[in-house]
Design a protein around this motif. Sequence first.
Motif, PDB file in Angstrom:
ATOM      1  N   LEU A  21       0.807  -1.218   0.000  1.00 46.73           N
ATOM      2  CA  LEU A  21       0.000   0.000   0.000  1.00 46.73           C
ATOM      3  C   LEU A  21       0.843   1.272   0.000  1.00 46.73           C
ATOM      4  N   ASP A  24       0.202   4.049  -2.638  1.00 42.54           N
ATOM      5  CA  ASP A  24      -1.028   4.801  -2.417  1.00 42.54           C
ATOM      6  C   ASP A  24      -0.868   5.818  -1.288  1.00 42.54           C
ATOM      7  N   VAL A  27       1.551   9.207  -1.776  1.00 40.06           N
ATOM      8  CA  VAL A  27       0.966  10.359  -2.462  1.00 40.06           C
ATOM      9  C   VAL A  27       0.510  11.409  -1.445  1.00 40.06           C
TER      10      VAL A  27
END
Length: 64
Positions: A21, A24, A27
Amino acid sequence: MIYSLQVERHVLSGLLKYQDLFADIDVFLSENDFFNDVHSTIYSVFKNIKYKGENVDKVLLAEK
């Protein structure tokens, strides 16, 4: 400014456990988001290792 060292530890622990993860989360998160300097450094090292395409573990983090 409101901060929680416990939340920072949970974020780092979660990243170690669920490394897939990271892209993700990266960001939205940066080293500057950590209040604790040690946590900021850990995140920075974690990010550098992940950008190299490697898996991260506690031993590797400690060595870096």
